[in-house]
Motif scaffolding. Structure first.
Motif, mmCIF file in Angstrom:
data_model
loop_
_atom_site.group_PDB
_atom_site.id
_atom_site.type_symbol
_atom_site.label_atom_id
_atom_site.label_comp_id
_atom_site.label_asym_id
_atom_site.label_seq_id
_atom_site.Cartn_x
_atom_site.Cartn_y
_atom_site.Cartn_z
ATOM 1 N N ALA A 111 6.813 4.178 10.249
ATOM 2 C CA ALA A 111 5.338 3.847 9.330
ATOM 3 C C ALA A 111 3.978 2.848 10.807
ATOM 4 O O ALA A 111 4.978 2.734 11.311
ATOM 5 N N PRO A 112 3.062 3.401 10.140
ATOM 6 C CA PRO A 112 2.003 2.370 11.355
ATOM 7 C C PRO A 112 3.011 0.983 11.335
ATOM 8 O O PRO A 112 3.137 -0.133 10.014
ATOM 9 N N ALA A 113 3.004 0.901 12.961
ATOM 10 C CA ALA A 113 3.795 -0.688 12.845
ATOM 11 C C ALA A 113 2.882 -1.758 13.415
ATOM 12 O O ALA A 113 2.925 -2.505 12.757
ATOM 13 N N THR A 114 1.747 -1.297 12.948
ATOM 14 C CA THR A 114 0.023 -2.035 12.875
ATOM 15 C C THR A 114 -0.736 -2.504 11.387
ATOM 16 O O THR A 114 -1.300 -3.153 11.004
ATOM 17 N N ALA A 115 -0.221 -2.071 10.413
ATOM 18 C CA ALA A 115 0.114 -1.552 9.188
ATOM 19 C C ALA A 115 0.900 -2.000 8.348
ATOM 20 O O ALA A 115 2.185 -2.026 7.993
ATOM 21 N N ASP A 116 0.118 -3.012 7.418
ATOM 22 C CA ASP A 116 1.217 -3.528 6.354
ATOM 23 C C ASP A 116 1.221 -1.829 4.823
ATOM 24 O O ASP A 116 0.530 -1.184 5.647
ATOM 25 N N ALA A 117 1.671 -2.265 4.369
ATOM 26 C CA ALA A 117 2.862 -1.169 3.164
ATOM 27 C C ALA A 117 1.213 -0.455 2.731
ATOM 28 O O ALA A 117 1.401 0.757 2.832
ATOM 29 N N VAL A 118 0.536 -1.021 2.217
ATOM 30 C CA VAL A 118 -0.699 -0.772 1.209
ATOM 31 C C VAL A 118 -1.468 0.514 2.275
ATOM 32 O O VAL A 118 -1.642 1.587 1.801
ATOM 33 N N HIS A 119 -2.019 -0.220 3.085
ATOM 34 C CA HIS A 119 -2.593 0.444 3.946
ATOM 35 C C HIS A 119 -1.817 1.165 4.337
ATOM 36 O O HIS A 119 -2.859 2.687 5.119
ATOM 37 N N ALA A 256 -3.371 5.228 14.287
ATOM 38 C CA ALA A 256 -3.715 4.643 13.351
ATOM 39 C C ALA A 256 -2.973 3.370 14.735
ATOM 40 O O ALA A 256 -3.929 2.334 14.543
ATOM 41 N N ASP A 257 -2.260 3.271 14.621
ATOM 42 C CA ASP A 257 -1.769 2.251 15.552
ATOM 43 C C ASP A 257 -2.447 1.740 17.168
ATOM 44 O O ASP A 257 -2.813 0.654 17.511
ATOM 45 N N GLU A 258 -3.081 2.874 17.212
ATOM 46 C CA GLU A 258 -4.118 2.949 18.608
ATOM 47 C C GLU A 258 -4.988 2.856 18.331
ATOM 48 O O GLU A 258 -5.871 2.381 19.715
ATOM 49 N N GLY A 259 -5.407 2.368 17.093
ATOM 50 C CA GLY A 259 -7.090 2.472 16.665
ATOM 51 C C GLY A 259 -7.391 3.842 16.182
ATOM 52 O O GLY A 259 -9.153 3.489 16.093
ATOM 53 N N VAL A 260 -7.422 4.843 16.685
ATOM 54 C CA VAL A 260 -8.471 5.980 16.615
ATOM 55 C C VAL A 260 -8.686 6.118 15.202
ATOM 56 O O VAL A 260 -9.702 6.311 15.224
ATOM 57 N N LEU A 261 -7.973 5.211 14.219
ATOM 58 C CA LEU A 261 -7.548 6.086 12.652
ATOM 59 C C LEU A 261 -7.811 4.624 11.824
ATOM 60 O O LEU A 261 -6.908 3.476 12.226
ATOM 61 N N THR A 262 -8.883 4.609 10.657
ATOM 62 C CA THR A 262 -9.009 2.834 10.609
ATOM 63 C C THR A 262 -8.591 3.832 9.153
ATOM 64 O O THR A 262 -8.969 4.462 8.432
ATOM 65 N N LEU A 263 -7.102 2.883 8.782
ATOM 66 C CA LEU A 263 -6.849 2.633 8.059
ATOM 67 C C LEU A 263 -7.683 2.192 6.966
ATOM 68 O O LEU A 263 -7.533 1.116 7.137
ATOM 69 N N ARG A 264 -8.427 2.909 5.223
ATOM 70 C CA ARG A 264 -9.253 1.751 4.561
ATOM 71 C C ARG A 264 -8.407 1.869 3.194
ATOM 72 O O ARG A 264 -8.484 2.584 2.750
ATOM 73 N N VAL A 265 -7.973 0.834 2.752
ATOM 74 C CA VAL A 265 -7.854 0.172 1.086
ATOM 75 C C VAL A 265 -9.194 -0.225 0.460
ATOM 76 O O VAL A 265 -9.812 -1.227 1.152
ATOM 77 N N ALA A 266 -9.195 0.185 -0.480
ATOM 78 C CA ALA A 266 -10.576 -0.172 -1.361
ATOM 79 C C ALA A 266 -10.427 -1.658 -3.029
ATOM 80 O O ALA A 266 -10.481 -2.130 -2.153
#
Length: 294
Positions: A111-119, A256-266
């Motif tokens: 999993a991405p290290a910089t994101a919670d599970a929801v994202h 995603a960890d590098e900030g290239v991809l944005t994980l968006r939760v509505a």
């Protein structure tokens, strides 16, 4: 365990939460304790019977983020690993909208290290679809691409991935979404002239009308398998059929960890409120993914 299924086709009211046996991993499989699982349009299609399976219990959910709970033999994963995975399959008895899910080990990534599970749960299906669609387009840096549905889940990732590759991206989206789409990396928003781009990635499923933007001899890639429009003017037309790929998913998690991809939760919903999440999806206008949390 609790699992979200349909046993008859219909609208959001067809969604049920049932008790099911906890699945056991076979060789080269892992069981994931689900922390979050995104809801996607394909789930609505399965619920409505678009992909068949009448008379069966069909489990919903393709995306999962969680923790490895058990493994079969011949896997590199260990209990406690935080992972994401794509649980591929249109008609299956159980999906990722459950408390536990079993997937093939080679569909799993850290999993991405910089994101919670929801994202993190918003990544597998949409990002893999976008990446594999871009692979089919084979665009070199400097070439031009129009992404329809550029503010959506697949479209947003496609904009970011293409821009990261040096492709000049135009995003087709509602005017209200123009600022968002530019922030994702599109150079232009809804400004493409007919025949002006080298390729179209049709995340909005416009079909034949999307070909008007493509130059003669260009390329069209859709996101519904076997549903690409007939070629015209020498345009190559095809569609991506997403496939699970843990190695590729690991690359996307790193982006995603590098900030290239944005994980968006509505919005998030409890697993027991899965029918409410389906109703919200049916209303439209969702920016980011709806995510179920067991």
């Amino acid at each position: 365990m609790r699992a979200v299924v349909v046993r008859s086709f219909g609208g959001p009211e067809a969604v049920e939460v049932v008790d099911a046996e906890v699945p056991e991993p076979a060789a080269r499989q892992v069981r994931i304790r689900v922390a979050a699982a995104a809801l996607n349009p394909v789930d609505a299609g399965v619920r409505a019977g678009v992909f068949g399976g009448a008379g069966k219990q069909i489990g919903l959910g393709w995306d999962v983020a969680g923790v490895v709970d058990a493994t079969g033999v011949a896997t590199a994963w260990s209990p406690g690993d935080e992972v994401v995975a794509l649980d591929y399959g249109m008609v299956k008895p159980l999906g990722s909208h459950a408390e536990y899910v079993v997937v093939d080990a080679d569909a799993v990534a850290k999993a991405p290290a910089t994101a919670d599970a929801v994202h993190a749960a918003t990544l597998p299906l949409n990002a893999l679809t976008a990446a594999q669609a871009l692979d089919l387009l084979e665009l070199a840096p400097g070439r031009s691409l129009l992404v329809t549905g550029a503010a959506g889940g697949v479209g947003g990732y496609a904009v970011q991935l293409a821009a990261h590759r040096g492709v000049e991206v135009t995003g087709l989206a509602r005017q209200d979404d123009a600022e968002l789409v530019r922030a994702l990396g599109a150079r232009h928003v809804t400004e493409a002239a007919p025949g002006s781009v080298d390729a179209v990635l049709d995340a909005a499923v416009l079909g034949e009308p999307a070909l008007a933007w493509v130059r003669d001899g260009g390329t069209y890639v859709g996101v519904i398998p076997q549903a690409a429009p007939a070629p015209v003017r020498g345009i190559r037309t095809t569609a991506v059929e997403v496939s699970p790929d843990g190695a590729r998913l690991a690359e996307l998690a790193a982006l995603a960890d590098e900030g290239v991809l944005t994980l968006r939760v509505a919005e998030t919903y409890a697993l027991d409120d899965a029918a409410k999440a389906h109703a919200r999806l049916a209303e439209g206008g969702v920016r980011g993914r709806l995510v179920l949390v067991p």
